[in-house]
Scaffold this motif. Structure first.
Motif, PDB file in Angstrom:
ATOM      1  N   VAL A 146       0.830  -1.210   0.000  1.00  0.00           N
ATOM      2  CA  VAL A 146       0.000   0.000   0.000  1.00  0.00           C
ATOM      3  C   VAL A 146       0.863   1.258   0.000  1.00  0.00           C
ATOM      4  CG1 VAL A 146      -1.665   1.344   1.333  1.00  0.00           C
ATOM      5  CG2 VAL A 146      -1.965  -1.128   1.080  1.00  0.00           C
ATOM      6  N   LEU A 147       1.820   1.324   0.905  1.00  0.00           N
ATOM      7  CA  LEU A 147       2.659   2.516   0.988  1.00  0.00           C
ATOM      8  C   LEU A 147       3.570   2.650  -0.233  1.00  0.00           C
ATOM      9  CD1 LEU A 147       3.604   2.559   4.789  1.00  0.00           C
ATOM     10  CD2 LEU A 147       1.743   3.726   3.619  1.00  0.00           C
ATOM     11  N   GLY A 148       3.995   1.519  -0.759  1.00  0.00           N
ATOM     12  CA  GLY A 148       4.793   1.559  -1.982  1.00  0.00           C
ATOM     13  C   GLY A 148       4.020   2.124  -3.151  1.00  0.00           C
ATOM     14  N   ARG A 149       2.737   1.750  -3.269  1.00  0.00           N
ATOM     15  CA  ARG A 149       1.893   2.277  -4.352  1.00  0.00           C
ATOM     16  C   ARG A 149       1.657   3.777  -4.189  1.00  0.00           C
ATOM     17  NH1 ARG A 149      -1.134  -2.827  -4.232  1.00  0.00           N
ATOM     18  NH2 ARG A 149      -2.594  -1.911  -2.726  1.00  0.00           N
ATOM     19  N   LEU A 150       1.653   4.236  -2.950  1.00  0.00           N
ATOM     20  CA  LEU A 150       1.467   5.666  -2.708  1.00  0.00           C
ATOM     21  C   LEU A 150       2.729   6.476  -3.029  1.00  0.00           C
ATOM     22  CD1 LEU A 150      -0.507   5.596   0.673  1.00  0.00           C
ATOM     23  CD2 LEU A 150      -1.401   6.215  -1.582  1.00  0.00           C
ATOM     24  N   LEU A 199       9.201   6.273   9.760  1.00  0.00           N
ATOM     25  CA  LEU A 199       7.970   6.016   9.005  1.00  0.00           C
ATOM     26  C   LEU A 199       6.946   7.116   9.259  1.00  0.00           C
ATOM     27  CD1 LEU A 199       6.386   4.191   7.126  1.00  0.00           C
ATOM     28  CD2 LEU A 199       5.617   2.885   9.132  1.00  0.00           C
ATOM     29  N   GLY A 200       6.809   7.550  10.502  1.00  0.00           N
ATOM     30  CA  GLY A 200       5.890   8.643  10.810  1.00  0.00           C
ATOM     31  C   GLY A 200       6.261   9.915  10.073  1.00  0.00           C
ATOM     32  N   ALA A 201       7.561  10.204   9.982  1.00  0.00           N
ATOM     33  CA  ALA A 201       8.030  11.390   9.264  1.00  0.00           C
ATOM     34  C   ALA A 201       7.744  11.281   7.773  1.00  0.00           C
ATOM     35  CB  ALA A 201       9.525  11.581   9.509  1.00  0.00           C
ATOM     36  N   ALA A 202       7.927  10.081   7.207  1.00  0.00           N
ATOM     37  CA  ALA A 202       7.677   9.875   5.781  1.00  0.00           C
ATOM     38  C   ALA A 202       6.197  10.058   5.447  1.00  0.00           C
ATOM     39  CB  ALA A 202       8.153   8.485   5.369  1.00  0.00           C
ATOM     40  N   ILE A 203       5.326   9.604   6.332  1.00  0.00           N
ATOM     41  CA  ILE A 203       3.883   9.743   6.097  1.00  0.00           C
ATOM     42  C   ILE A 203       3.469  11.209   6.170  1.00  0.00           C
ATOM     43  CG2 ILE A 203       1.608   9.242   7.089  1.00  0.00           C
ATOM     44  CD1 ILE A 203       2.671   6.426   7.728  1.00  0.00           C
ATOM     45  N   LEU A 204       4.001  11.956   7.145  1.00  0.00           N
ATOM     46  CA  LEU A 204       3.701  13.384   7.214  1.00  0.00           C
ATOM     47  C   LEU A 204       4.177  14.094   5.950  1.00  0.00           C
ATOM     48  CD1 LEU A 204       2.819  16.022   8.517  1.00  0.00           C
ATOM     49  CD2 LEU A 204       5.004  16.056   9.755  1.00  0.00           C
ATOM     50  N   GLN A 205       5.379  13.753   5.492  1.00  0.00           N
ATOM     51  CA  GLN A 205       5.908  14.392   4.285  1.00  0.00           C
ATOM     52  C   GLN A 205       5.030  14.076   3.075  1.00  0.00           C
ATOM     53  OE1 GLN A 205       8.360  16.558   4.364  1.00  0.00           O
ATOM     54  NE2 GLN A 205       8.078  16.962   2.180  1.00  0.00           N
ATOM     55  N   LEU A 257       1.775  13.479   3.121  1.00  0.00           N
ATOM     56  CA  LEU A 257       0.540  14.257   3.253  1.00  0.00           C
ATOM     57  C   LEU A 257       0.759  15.723   2.897  1.00  0.00           C
ATOM     58  CD1 LEU A 257      -0.832  12.753   6.598  1.00  0.00           C
ATOM     59  CD2 LEU A 257      -1.644  12.268   4.285  1.00  0.00           C
ATOM     60  N   LEU A 258       1.917  16.256   3.258  1.00  0.00           N
ATOM     61  CA  LEU A 258       2.232  17.646   2.915  1.00  0.00           C
ATOM     62  C   LEU A 258       2.425  17.811   1.413  1.00  0.00           C
ATOM     63  CD1 LEU A 258       4.714  18.459   5.825  1.00  0.00           C
ATOM     64  CD2 LEU A 258       2.512  19.584   5.445  1.00  0.00           C
ATOM     65  N   GLU A 259       3.140  16.876   0.800  1.00  0.00           N
ATOM     66  CA  GLU A 259       3.401  16.960  -0.637  1.00  0.00           C
ATOM     67  C   GLU A 259       2.120  16.803  -1.444  1.00  0.00           C
ATOM     68  OE1 GLU A 259       6.346  13.990  -1.305  1.00  0.00           O
ATOM     69  OE2 GLU A 259       8.003  15.233  -0.533  1.00  0.00           O
ATOM     70  N   ARG A 260       1.198  15.988  -0.965  1.00  0.00           N
ATOM     71  CA  ARG A 260      -0.094  15.812  -1.633  1.00  0.00           C
ATOM     72  C   ARG A 260      -1.065  16.957  -1.325  1.00  0.00           C
ATOM     73  NH1 ARG A 260      -1.882  10.613  -3.369  1.00  0.00           N
ATOM     74  NH2 ARG A 260      -0.103   9.578  -4.352  1.00  0.00           N
ATOM     75  N   HIS A 261      -0.667  17.843  -0.430  1.00  0.00           N
ATOM     76  CA  HIS A 261      -1.530  18.945   0.021  1.00  0.00           C
ATOM     77  C   HIS A 261      -2.801  18.425   0.697  1.00  0.00           C
ATOM     78  CE1 HIS A 261       1.124  21.749  -2.000  1.00  0.00           C
ATOM     79  NE2 HIS A 261       1.006  21.058  -3.110  1.00  0.00           N
ATOM     80  N   ALA A 292      -9.238   6.420   1.352  1.00  0.00           N
ATOM     81  CA  ALA A 292      -8.212   5.460   1.758  1.00  0.00           C
ATOM     82  C   ALA A 292      -8.591   4.704   3.022  1.00  0.00           C
ATOM     83  CB  ALA A 292      -6.886   6.187   1.966  1.00  0.00           C
ATOM     84  N   PHE A 293      -9.275   5.398   3.975  1.00  0.00           N
ATOM     85  CA  PHE A 293      -9.606   4.784   5.257  1.00  0.00           C
ATOM     86  C   PHE A 293     -11.073   5.070   5.599  1.00  0.00           C
ATOM     87  CE2 PHE A 293      -5.176   6.364   5.452  1.00  0.00           C
ATOM     88  CZ  PHE A 293      -4.510   5.144   5.490  1.00  0.00           C
ATOM     89  N   PRO A 294     -12.000   4.482   4.867  1.00  0.00           N
ATOM     90  CA  PRO A 294     -13.427   4.793   5.068  1.00  0.00           C
ATOM     91  C   PRO A 294     -13.941   4.447   6.462  1.00  0.00           C
ATOM     92  CG  PRO A 294     -13.151   2.877   3.640  1.00  0.00           C
ATOM     93  CD  PRO A 294     -11.798   3.491   3.799  1.00  0.00           C
ATOM     94  N   SER A 295     -13.369   3.445   7.087  1.00  0.00           N
ATOM     95  CA  SER A 295     -13.844   3.048   8.420  1.00  0.00           C
ATOM     96  C   SER A 295     -13.503   4.081   9.483  1.00  0.00           C
ATOM     97  CB  SER A 295     -13.239   1.702   8.808  1.00  0.00           C
ATOM     98  OG  SER A 295     -13.631   0.686   7.915  1.00  0.00           O
ATOM     99  N   THR A 296     -12.423   4.842   9.251  1.00  0.00           N
ATOM    100  CA  THR A 296     -11.967   5.813  10.230  1.00  0.00           C
ATOM    101  C   THR A 296     -12.346   7.240   9.871  1.00  0.00           C
ATOM    102  OG1 THR A 296     -10.056   4.392  10.724  1.00  0.00           O
ATOM    103  CG2 THR A 296      -9.941   6.675  11.481  1.00  0.00           C
TER     104      THR A 296
END
Length: 232
Positions: A151-155, A187-193, A195-199, A223-227
């Motif tokens: 999943v993260l690789g596809r993103l 990993l947390g830093a990569a996810i924040l980056q 989200l920022l790059e995708r605006h 991406a996360f309909p349950s949440t």
């Protein structure tokens, strides 16, 4: 067991109120000049410079020089994690104005914890990653699953590069406002980056608070309909 005097020195640095205010301001992960940090702490620039030099000498802060200007930041994610932990066990600050109330609400909703997400949104996103089987909870942190790799690789998150970072990959960080864990580390830093790059999220000026954009709300709901099926 022999006592380590260095622990007491670092603790004394953090315990001083003005230094604590400066460290809290630097939890946005950025670099800031002494004048700005003096304003945040409510002290004179000369006093701020004294405190900043003390913390830099002890390795708590790093200093970047650009021309005649000096900019200060927290030295490492580990120091930021200690500050966040101290905030989590501290009594809440009394809200004494409407402006303070607005700022406090924004910080509790979504903010950065050095270089990763925190607040209600940070905890929700961590729980969404767990629910979708992207990460798994371990005793001292999180691990990425085979599903998560795909999943993260596809993103577009390059996990091989993330693993090369000389820091913990996916530790737990106790959130001071939610009193629950959020995802930290490389990993947390990569996810924040991401989200920022995708605006999907934007930083709010002069604060650690962030805001989820309209595009981000749509993307998270998909991406996360349950949440994130309900508006954030």
């Amino acid at each position: 067991m022999q006592a380590n005097p260095a622990v007491a020195r670092v603790a004394s640095l953090i315990s001083e109120p003005s230094r604590a205010s400066i460290l809290t301001a630097l939890m946005d992960g950025g670099l800031h000049p002494a004048t700005e940090l003096a304003y945040v702490a409510g002290i004179k620039p000369q006093t701020a410079s004294f405190h900043l030099n003390k913390m830099a000498e002890s390795g708590v802060l790093t200093v970047h020089t650009q021309g005649r200007h000096r900019y200060y930041g927290i030295t490492s994610p580990e120091i930021a994690q200690v500050v966040e932990l101290l905030l989590s066990i501290s009594p809440p600050v009394k809200v004494n104005s409407f402006r303070h109330s607005v700022q406090d609400h924004a910080m509790r909703e979504a903010r950065t914890c050095y270089d990763h997400l925190a607040g209600k949104f940070g905890v929700q996103l961590t729980e969404a990653l767990l629910l979708e089987g992207i990460i798994a909870e371990e005793a001292n942190g999180f691990s990425i699953t085979a599903t998560g790799e795909l999943v993260l690789g596809r993103l577009g998150i390059q996990l091989d590069e993330v693993r090369k970072c000389r820091r913990a990959f996916a530790p737990k960080c106790l959130d001071w406002s939610e009193r629950r864990y959020h995802l930290a580390g490389a990993l947390g830093a990569a996810i924040l980056q991401f989200l920022l790059e995708r605006h999907w999220v934007n930083r709010l000026p002069r604060t650690r608070a962030i805001v989820i954009t309209a595009e981000g709300k749509k993307g998270l709901a998909a991406a996360f309909p349950s949440t994130f099926s309900e508006p954030l």
